[in-house]
Design an enzyme around this catalytic site. Structure first.
Site, PDB file in Angstrom:
ATOM      1  N   ARG A 264      12.913 -26.002 -11.523  1.00  0.00           N
ATOM      2  CA  ARG A 264      12.161 -26.568 -12.702  1.00  0.00           C
ATOM      3  C   ARG A 264      13.094 -25.786 -13.874  1.00  0.00           C
ATOM      4  NH1 ARG A 264       5.744 -25.668 -13.123  1.00  0.00           N
ATOM      5  NH2 ARG A 264       6.572 -26.575 -15.023  1.00  0.00           N
TER       6      ARG A 264
ATOM      7  N   ARG B 175      -3.772 -20.432 -18.729  1.00  0.00           N
ATOM      8  CA  ARG B 175      -3.020 -21.337 -19.740  1.00  0.00           C
ATOM      9  C   ARG B 175      -3.854 -22.386 -20.501  1.00  0.00           C
ATOM     10  NH1 ARG B 175       1.972 -21.110 -17.725  1.00  0.00           N
ATOM     11  NH2 ARG B 175       2.921 -21.411 -19.642  1.00  0.00           N
ATOM     12  N   PRO B 176      -4.950 -21.671 -21.189  1.00  0.00           N
ATOM     13  CA  PRO B 176      -5.817 -22.551 -22.038  1.00  0.00           C
ATOM     14  C   PRO B 176      -4.791 -23.102 -23.148  1.00  0.00           C
ATOM     15  CG  PRO B 176      -5.989 -20.479 -22.667  1.00  0.00           C
ATOM     16  CD  PRO B 176      -5.257 -20.135 -21.390  1.00  0.00           C
ATOM     17  N   ILE B 177      -5.170 -23.839 -23.987  1.00  0.00           N
ATOM     18  CA  ILE B 177      -4.663 -24.579 -25.193  1.00  0.00           C
ATOM     19  C   ILE B 177      -5.601 -24.577 -26.396  1.00  0.00           C
ATOM     20  CG2 ILE B 177      -2.800 -25.784 -24.156  1.00  0.00           C
ATOM     21  CD1 ILE B 177      -4.187 -28.419 -24.704  1.00  0.00           C
ATOM     22  N   ASP B 178      -6.454 -23.688 -26.238  1.00  0.00           N
ATOM     23  CA  ASP B 178      -7.855 -23.692 -27.494  1.00  0.00           C
ATOM     24  C   ASP B 178      -7.103 -23.497 -28.560  1.00  0.00           C
ATOM     25  OD1 ASP B 178      -7.463 -21.191 -26.013  1.00  0.00           O
ATOM     26  OD2 ASP B 178      -8.694 -20.402 -27.325  1.00  0.00           O
ATOM     27  N   LEU B 179      -6.102 -22.667 -29.082  1.00  0.00           N
ATOM     28  CA  LEU B 179      -5.612 -22.306 -30.072  1.00  0.00           C
ATOM     29  C   LEU B 179      -4.615 -23.444 -30.826  1.00  0.00           C
ATOM     30  CD1 LEU B 179      -4.380 -18.636 -29.327  1.00  0.00           C
ATOM     31  CD2 LEU B 179      -6.597 -19.422 -30.236  1.00  0.00           C
TER      32      LEU B 179
ATOM     33  N   CYS C 225      -2.424 -22.687 -13.791  1.00  0.00           N
ATOM     34  CA  CYS C 225      -1.107 -22.976 -12.993  1.00  0.00           C
ATOM     35  C   CYS C 225      -1.006 -21.665 -12.456  1.00  0.00           C
ATOM     36  CB  CYS C 225       0.078 -23.139 -13.650  1.00  0.00           C
ATOM     37  SG  CYS C 225       0.486 -21.458 -14.909  1.00  0.00           S
TER      38      CYS C 225
ATOM     39  N   ARG D 268       2.648 -28.159 -17.776  1.00  0.00           N
ATOM     40  CA  ARG D 268       1.640 -27.922 -18.692  1.00  0.00           C
ATOM     41  C   ARG D 268       2.128 -28.094 -20.303  1.00  0.00           C
ATOM     42  NH1 ARG D 268       0.874 -23.851 -21.458  1.00  0.00           N
ATOM     43  NH2 ARG D 268      -1.425 -24.000 -21.742  1.00  0.00           N
TER      44      ARG D 268
ATOM     45  N   ASP E 123       8.897 -13.481 -19.128  1.00  0.00           N
ATOM     46  CA  ASP E 123       9.702 -14.671 -18.204  1.00  0.00           C
ATOM     47  C   ASP E 123      10.892 -13.758 -17.608  1.00  0.00           C
ATOM     48  OD1 ASP E 123       9.805 -17.338 -20.249  1.00  0.00           O
ATOM     49  OD2 ASP E 123       8.203 -16.475 -18.972  1.00  0.00           O
TER      50      ASP E 123
ATOM     51  N   LYS F 264      15.692 -24.183 -21.514  1.00  0.00           N
ATOM     52  CA  LYS F 264      14.689 -25.443 -21.366  1.00  0.00           C
ATOM     53  C   LYS F 264      13.468 -25.129 -21.981  1.00  0.00           C
ATOM     54  CE  LYS F 264      11.501 -23.813 -18.127  1.00  0.00           C
ATOM     55  NZ  LYS F 264      10.264 -23.643 -18.653  1.00  0.00           N
ATOM     56  N   ASN F 265      13.061 -24.096 -22.468  1.00  0.00           N
ATOM     57  CA  ASN F 265      12.026 -23.709 -23.525  1.00  0.00           C
ATOM     58  C   ASN F 265      12.322 -24.068 -25.088  1.00  0.00           C
ATOM     59  OD1 ASN F 265      10.603 -23.348 -21.300  1.00  0.00           O
ATOM     60  ND2 ASN F 265      10.296 -21.305 -21.444  1.00  0.00           N
TER      61      ASN F 265
HETATM   62  C1  EPZ Z   1       5.702 -20.348 -23.251  1.00  0.00           C
HETATM   63  O1  EPZ Z   1       4.417 -20.679 -22.557  1.00  0.00           O
HETATM   64  C2  EPZ Z   1       6.733 -20.616 -22.239  1.00  0.00           C
HETATM   65  N1  EPZ Z   1       6.727 -21.962 -21.887  1.00  0.00           N
HETATM   66  C3  EPZ Z   1       6.466 -19.782 -21.017  1.00  0.00           C
HETATM   67  O2  EPZ Z   1       7.757 -19.797 -20.116  1.00  0.00           O
HETATM   68  C4  EPZ Z   1       6.430 -18.294 -21.516  1.00  0.00           C
HETATM   69  O3  EPZ Z   1       6.075 -17.409 -20.393  1.00  0.00           O
HETATM   70  C5  EPZ Z   1       5.302 -18.271 -22.681  1.00  0.00           C
HETATM   71  O4  EPZ Z   1       5.587 -18.918 -23.572  1.00  0.00           O
HETATM   72  C6  EPZ Z   1       5.114 -16.603 -23.008  1.00  0.00           C
HETATM   73  O5  EPZ Z   1       6.645 -16.331 -23.669  1.00  0.00           O
HETATM   74  C7  EPZ Z   1       7.331 -22.767 -22.669  1.00  0.00           C
HETATM   75  O6  EPZ Z   1       7.753 -22.441 -23.734  1.00  0.00           O
HETATM   76  C8  EPZ Z   1       7.542 -24.327 -22.164  1.00  0.00           C
HETATM   77  P1  EPZ Z   1       1.802 -18.767 -24.837  1.00  0.00           P
HETATM   78  P2  EPZ Z   1       2.884 -20.686 -23.247  1.00  0.00           P
HETATM   79  O7  EPZ Z   1       1.128 -19.859 -25.434  1.00  0.00           O
HETATM   80  O8  EPZ Z   1       3.367 -21.191 -24.682  1.00  0.00           O
HETATM   81  C9  EPZ Z   1      -2.905 -17.438 -24.201  1.00  0.00           C
HETATM   82  C10 EPZ Z   1       8.842 -20.311 -18.169  1.00  0.00           C
HETATM   83  O9  EPZ Z   1       8.725 -19.386 -17.239  1.00  0.00           O
HETATM   84  N2  EPZ Z   1      -2.986 -18.675 -25.335  1.00  0.00           N
HETATM   85  O10 EPZ Z   1       2.780 -17.917 -25.762  1.00  0.00           O
HETATM   86  O11 EPZ Z   1       2.029 -21.816 -22.637  1.00  0.00           O
HETATM   87  C11 EPZ Z   1      -2.121 -17.543 -22.851  1.00  0.00           C
HETATM   88  O12 EPZ Z   1      -3.041 -17.739 -21.920  1.00  0.00           O
HETATM   89  C12 EPZ Z   1       7.449 -20.380 -18.821  1.00  0.00           C
HETATM   90  O13 EPZ Z   1       9.630 -20.697 -18.605  1.00  0.00           O
HETATM   91  C13 EPZ Z   1      -4.378 -18.760 -25.382  1.00  0.00           C
HETATM   92  O14 EPZ Z   1      -5.285 -18.028 -25.027  1.00  0.00           O
HETATM   93  O15 EPZ Z   1       2.575 -19.349 -23.362  1.00  0.00           O
HETATM   94  C14 EPZ Z   1      -1.303 -16.493 -22.592  1.00  0.00           C
HETATM   95  O16 EPZ Z   1      -2.076 -15.259 -22.201  1.00  0.00           O
HETATM   96  C15 EPZ Z   1       6.289 -19.725 -18.187  1.00  0.00           C
HETATM   97  N3  EPZ Z   1      -4.778 -20.090 -25.850  1.00  0.00           N
HETATM   98  C16 EPZ Z   1      -0.877 -16.095 -24.249  1.00  0.00           C
HETATM   99  O17 EPZ Z   1      -1.559 -16.656 -24.857  1.00  0.00           O
HETATM  100  C17 EPZ Z   1      -3.931 -20.943 -26.236  1.00  0.00           C
HETATM  101  O18 EPZ Z   1      -4.298 -21.910 -26.871  1.00  0.00           O
HETATM  102  C18 EPZ Z   1       0.516 -16.301 -24.397  1.00  0.00           C
HETATM  103  O19 EPZ Z   1       0.692 -17.706 -23.823  1.00  0.00           O
HETATM  104  C19 EPZ Z   1      -2.288 -20.591 -26.029  1.00  0.00           C
HETATM  105  C20 EPZ Z   1      -2.283 -19.477 -25.282  1.00  0.00           C
END
Ligand code: EPZ
Length: 442
Positions: A401, A125-129, A120, A96, A309, A22-23
């Protein structure tokens, strides 16, 4: 809302097949935005998040075809005319990962309007980066009325260093960089196999990328990309979930159509817990578990560390192991939603901040439990497979999902699991412990 009814006690024996990741599918579908030509993806899992993204692309003007029958894992996407480059809140709030269209839309159309995803069940789950990287590439991004409004004549190559390792942040900016003017150097990137999968598709479309799967990725921007046909990886998290199912039920289970090289941390932890694990050829793993499992600690890390995960699923196994297991969640701030439900089934788990202490073995008894997010749901299925009696799992839409027809797959190797429609009148009062949002996102 569908429920699962699961009677525990059967060891899982036989072979179970894994679907596509899925990812990987989600970013690869978004990558089709980058070209006017048709992109064909194979090994696409039939899960809700994929359907959500199909609707999202269609709402923007894309034509998304999915075959029926035996070829139903093939999807063709044509973004020739993106009449409406908007990701609406009604869709984004349910998934998201919709933010993955942000980079491709700006790169292709020079404009994007994407609803902010919001938090969620597992965290903010911010997207600031994502935003910070796109602005460094020249995008002008404002936030208003819950939406990101982004514009850029043409993105410019830049030197990006991620403050934190982010999987979809790496993917979003990789897709922005492939059509940018000049070279982009990205450091502190995510190394997950899903990033490598996306880079392989983009390369097949004509992108020039080096270093995917490492912390440093170099991209030479090109003026346009062409269509491609690409088969995505098997789902390593589904594979890991089934391996734990084989171990927790003391079965003898072969997980087929997977990539053992993506499962190193999980396989090592299963061996440390006393399970016998062996690769069968290049695309299958066999797991057999002793009567007595041993406690083993985990600490979730970015790939290739132990995946967040898989944390909830491993915790279910730890309830059956002899001794004390420390489960440390380092990636998300609220990813212990499964704990209270496991405790209601008889598990001995104490949470202190980001660490859960699991003492076992605890005989689990069947109960009515509530799913709260995708992987917490998987944890409850695993616990129910070994619990004494018949458990009822509510809100299995969380499971749907990311797991394709999981009840059919588990039934095929001996599990007593049935999917039921509403077998009781809908319960209006939400359980006090259930603080999962009404609109599920993750
Ligand atoms: C991906 O989410 C996966 N989803 C998640 O899988 C997975 O748990 C996660 O990576 C970690 O491996 C998809 O690929 C669709 P991150 P993502 O950005 O990209 C922080 C599942 O169960 N962060 O790697 O959203 C964030 O809050 C799902 O299949 C910022 O601070 O995760 C977290 O603490 C759940 N700012 C850390 O980074 C940002 O702009 C890692 O998040 C982005 C992230």
């Amino acid at each position: 809302m569908d429920k699962f009814v699961i009677r525990g006690g059967n060891p899982l024996v036989g072979t179970i097949r894994v679907s596509g990741a899925k990812n990987s599918a989600l970013p690869c579908m978004a990558a089709a935005i980058l070209t006017e030509e048709e992109v064909t993806l194979e090994n696409i899992p039939q899960v809700r998040d994929i359907e959500t993204e199909r609707k999202l692309l269609a709402s923007m003007g894309a034509v998304v075809g999915q075959r029926e029958g035996s070829a139903r894992d093939r999807m063709t996407i044509s973004c020739r005319s993106l009449s409406d480059p908007v990701a609406r809140y009604e869709i984004v709030k349910t998934m998201r990962a919709s933010s993955l269209v942000l980079g491709p839309l700006i790169a292709r159309a020079g404009v994007a309007r994407v609803a902010m995803p919001g938090g969620c069940a597992i965290g903010g789950r911010p997207i600031d980066l994502h935003i910070k990287g796109l602005e460094k590439m020249g995008a002008n991004i404002t936030q208003q009325h819950g939406y990101l409004e982004a514009r850029a004549e043409r993105l410019q190559g830049a030197h990006l260093v991620f403050d934190k390792i982010t999987v979809t942040g790496t993917e979003d900016l990789l897709m922005a960089a492939v059509l940018a003017e000049g070279e982009t150097l990205m450091e502190n990137c995510a190394r997950e196999p899903e990033v490598t999968d996306l880079a392989a598709l983009l390369t097949a479309m004509g992108a020039r990328i080096e270093g995917a799967g490492t912390a440093v990725i170099r991209v030479k921007g090109v003026s346009s990309l062409h269509g491609a046909t690409y088969r995505i990886n098997p789902d390593r998290i589904e594979a890991g979930t089934f391996l734990i199912a084989g171990a927790i039920t003391r079965g003898d289970l072969t997980v087929a159509n997977c990539d053992p090289s993506h499962l190193g941390a999980v396989l090592n932890k299963l061996k440390e817990a006393g399970a016998r694990v062996e690769s069968v050829g290049s695309d299958a793993v066999r797991v057999q578990a002793p009567e007595r499992l041993r406690a083993a600690d985990i600490s979730t890390e970015e790939y290739p560390g132990f995946p967040t995960d898989m944390q909830a699923q491993y915790m279910a196994l730890a309830t059956q192991a002899e001794g004390t297991s420390q489960v440390r969640e380092n990636i998300f701030e609220n990813r212990f939603m499964h704990v209270q439900e496991l405790v209601r089934m008889g598990a001995n788990i104490k949470v202190d901040g980001s660490t859960a202490t699991v003492r076992g073995p605890s005989p689990l008894s069947a109960a009515a439990v509530m799913c709260s997010d995708l992987r917490a749901s998987a944890s409850l299925v695993l616990a129910a497979l070994v619990a004494d009696g018949e458990s009822i799992l509510d809100r299995v839409y969380h499971m749907d999902r990311g797991y394709e027809r999981i009840e059919e797959k588990l039934q095929s190797v001996g599990a007593q699991i049935q999917r039921m429609g509403d077998i009781f009148p809908p319960v209006n009062m939400r359980r006090a412990t259930d603080n999962s949002p009404v609109a599920p996102t993750a």
